[in-house]
Enzyme design. Structure first.
Site, mmCIF file in Angstrom:
data_model
loop_
_atom_site.group_PDB
_atom_site.id
_atom_site.type_symbol
_atom_site.label_atom_id
_atom_site.label_comp_id
_atom_site.label_asym_id
_atom_site.label_seq_id
_atom_site.Cartn_x
_atom_site.Cartn_y
_atom_site.Cartn_z
ATOM 1 N N LYS A 50 58.825 -42.418 23.528
ATOM 2 C CA LYS A 50 58.020 -41.861 24.631
ATOM 3 C C LYS A 50 58.763 -40.718 25.300
ATOM 4 O O LYS A 50 59.998 -40.627 25.231
ATOM 5 C CB LYS A 50 57.663 -42.933 25.661
ATOM 6 C CG LYS A 50 58.831 -43.549 26.446
ATOM 7 C CD LYS A 50 59.265 -42.764 27.660
ATOM 8 C CE LYS A 50 60.603 -43.271 28.218
ATOM 9 N NZ LYS A 50 61.316 -42.366 29.085
ATOM 10 N N ASP A 177 60.329 -50.074 30.527
ATOM 11 C CA ASP A 177 59.507 -49.261 29.618
ATOM 12 C C ASP A 177 58.882 -50.065 28.483
ATOM 13 O O ASP A 177 58.149 -49.506 27.660
ATOM 14 C CB ASP A 177 60.369 -48.165 28.968
ATOM 15 C CG ASP A 177 60.917 -47.174 29.976
ATOM 16 O OD1 ASP A 177 60.338 -47.055 31.077
ATOM 17 O OD2 ASP A 177 61.928 -46.527 29.662
HETATM 18 O O1 C5P Z 1 64.465 -51.558 33.114
HETATM 19 P P1 C5P Z 1 65.560 -50.940 32.329
HETATM 20 O O2 C5P Z 1 66.530 -51.960 31.819
HETATM 21 O O3 C5P Z 1 65.076 -50.025 31.256
HETATM 22 O O4 C5P Z 1 66.353 -50.022 33.352
HETATM 23 C C1 C5P Z 1 67.651 -49.532 33.054
HETATM 24 C C2 C5P Z 1 68.307 -49.063 34.329
HETATM 25 O O5 C5P Z 1 67.652 -47.870 34.806
HETATM 26 C C3 C5P Z 1 68.230 -50.020 35.492
HETATM 27 O O6 C5P Z 1 69.298 -50.941 35.451
HETATM 28 C C4 C5P Z 1 68.335 -49.108 36.687
HETATM 29 O O7 C5P Z 1 69.678 -48.716 36.910
HETATM 30 C C5 C5P Z 1 67.596 -47.868 36.226
HETATM 31 N N1 C5P Z 1 66.182 -47.860 36.660
HETATM 32 C C6 C5P Z 1 65.873 -47.681 37.998
HETATM 33 N N2 C5P Z 1 64.566 -47.668 38.387
HETATM 34 C C7 C5P Z 1 63.572 -47.818 37.507
HETATM 35 C C8 C5P Z 1 63.855 -48.007 36.115
HETATM 36 C C9 C5P Z 1 65.188 -48.023 35.735
HETATM 37 O O8 C5P Z 1 66.773 -47.515 38.841
HETATM 38 N N3 C5P Z 1 62.302 -47.789 37.927
#
Ligand code: C5P
Length: 343
Positions: A50, A177
Site C-alpha cells: 500500500k 495496517d
Molecule cells: O500498528 P503498527 O504495529 O503497524 O505500528 C507500528 C508503530 O508505528 C507503532 O508502535 C507506533 O510507534 C507507530 N504508529 C503510531 N500511530 C499510528 C500507527 C502507528 O504512532 N496510528
C-alpha cells in the site's frame, strides 16, 4: 470494514503444489524444519503493498498511537504466501530481501496464524513460505500484508469460514495496517488506521513509479521525529485540525482526474522521514524534475512514490530515475488493486 463482501473470501480456492522453483539457497531463512517436509497440498495467497495518498496525523494517544486520517491505496507489488499443512508452526522467507525479515514468532504472519488458531481453539500447525516482493521496512506495509495473507490462507486451509468481521478483528489486533491489507482497494482509515471506510476507484486507475531506497526506516522512529518536529512547531504557532476528510482528493479520485490527485497528495510523516534520511529530498526532487505529476514519501518511508499519467510514462520515469542513480532501484505499479486473495 463494515460494508460489502470481502473479495478474499469469495474468490475461488485453488489447491496448488508446493512451489520449490524460485529461491537460491542463500535467499532462504527458516525458523524450524517441520518433520513432514510440508510437501502436501497447500494454499497460495497474494497480497499487495500500500501507499497512503493522504496521511494526516493528529495527537499522540495515551496508548502511544497517533490518531490518523488516511487514504490507503493498494498497489500492484505483491507478496505471495504458500501455506501447507505441517506438524508445527514454521516460517520461511524467500526472495532478495529474505535476510532482512525475521523467520520466527516476531514475524506478523506467524502471529496471524497463531491468533487465528487460538480464536478457534486449534493448533497453528502450518508451514508458511513468504515470497517477498514488497520492499522491507519501506513504508509499504509489507509485514502487515503478510499477516493479512496468513489470516486468509490459514482460514482456507483449516476450513474455518471465519466471518469477515472476525478476520478484521484479528487483523486489527495484529497492527494498524493489517485490516487494510485484508481489504485492499482504496479506503479511508481513521482511529490508528484500522477503522476503514471503502472509497470507490476504478481498478488500476493510477500509475506509480516507486523509488526504493538503500536501507529502511523504523516506523516508531519516524513517528517520534514527527512528534519532535510538531512540538517545536506548536510552540511557534497554532496548527489547524489535521483530521478533516481529504475532500479534494476524494473528488479527484471520483472524477479520475490524475492531475488533481497529484495536487492533493499529502503525507504529514514526510518531513520527519526526510529529516532522518535527507537523501529522500533529492529523490523526490529528481522524480518531479524528470516528469512525475506528483510525488510523496510512502507512509513512514523511505520509499518515494511518483504519480504519472499512464503505464508508458511510468516505464520512462523509472528508467530515467535509474540512470540518475538517485535510488537503489525502481518498480512500476498500478492501483488500486485487490486485497489479500487466494490464487
Ligand atoms: O500498528 P503498527 O504495529 O503497524 O505500528 C507500528 C508503530 O508505528 C507503532 O508502535 C507506533 O510507534 C507507530 N504508529 C503510531 N500511530 C499510528 C500507527 C502507528 O504512532 N496510528
Amino acid at each position: 470494514m463494515t460494508a460489502g463482501p470481502l473479495p478474499s473470501l469469495t474468490a475461488s480456492r485453488s489447491i496448488a503444489n508446493y512451489d520449490r522453483s524460485v529461491p537460491r539457497p542463500t535467499d532462504r531463512r527458516r525458523a524450524t524444519s517441520p518433520a513432514n517436509g510440508y510437501r502436501g497440498p497447500g494454499i497460495k495467497v497474494r497480497v499487495p503493498a500500500k501507499i497512503n495518498l493522504h496521511l494526516a496525523i493528529g495527537d499522540r494517544r495515551p496508548d502511544g498511537y497517533h490518531e490518523l486520517m488516511t487514504l490507503f491505496h493498494s498497489v500492484s507489488v505483491y507478496d505471495t504466501l504458500t501455506i501447507t499443512p505441517a506438524d508445527r508452526l514454521s516460517i520461511e522467507i524467500v526472495g532478495d530481501t529474505a535476510r532482512d525479515v525475521p523467520a520466527d514468532h516476531t514475524n506478523l504472519a506467524w502471529q496471524a496464524a497463531s491468533s487465528l488458531a487460538e480464536r478457534h481453539g486449534i493448533e497453528p500447525f502450518v508451514h508458511i513460505e513468504i515470497h517477498k516482493s514488497i520492499p522491507v521496512a519501506a513504508g509499504m506495509a509489507g509485514g502487515s500484508a503478510d499477516a493479512a495473507a496468513a489470516l486468509v490462507g490459514c482460514d482456507a486451509l483449516w476450513n474455518l469460514h471465519t466471518s469477515r468481521a472476525g478476520l478484521t478483528d484479528l487483523a486489527t489486533e495484529l497492527g494498524s495496517d493489517v485490516a487494510f491489507s485484508l481489504h485492499g482497494g482504496n479506503a479511508i482509515g481513521t482511529g490508528r488506521g484500522e477503522t476503514l471506510s471503502p472509497v470507490l476507484g476504478a481498478h488500476e486507475q493510477l500509475w506509480w513509479v516507486l523509488a526504493l531506497a538503500d536501507g529502511g526506516l523504523s516506523t516508531p522512529t519516524v513517528y517520534a521525529e514527527f512528534d519532535r518536529q510538531k512540538a517545536e512547531a506548536d510552540a511557534a504557532q497554532n496548527q489547524p485540525d489535521p483530521l478533516a476528510p481529504p475532500t479534494e482528493l476524494l473528488m479527484a479520485l471520483r472524477d479520475e482526474d490524475v492531475q488533481a490527485v497529484a495536487g492533493a497528495l499529502r503525507n504529514d510523516l514526510q518531513p520527519a522521514a526526510v529529516s532522518l534520511d535527507p537523501s529522500l529530498q533529492s529523490t523526490l526532487d529528481a522524480g518531479l524534475m524528470l516528469g512525475a505529476m506528483g510525488a510523496l514519501v510512502s507512509g513512514s518511508g523511505p520509499t518515494c512514490a511518483f504519480l504519472v499519467a499512464n503505464a508508458e510514462s511510468a516505464r520512462t520515469l523509472a528508467s530515467r530515475l535509474t540512470r540518475e542513480n538517485v535510488c537503489r532501484t525502481t518498480r512500476v505499479a498500478a492501483g488500486p488493486t485487490h486485497g489479500a486473495q487466494l490464487c
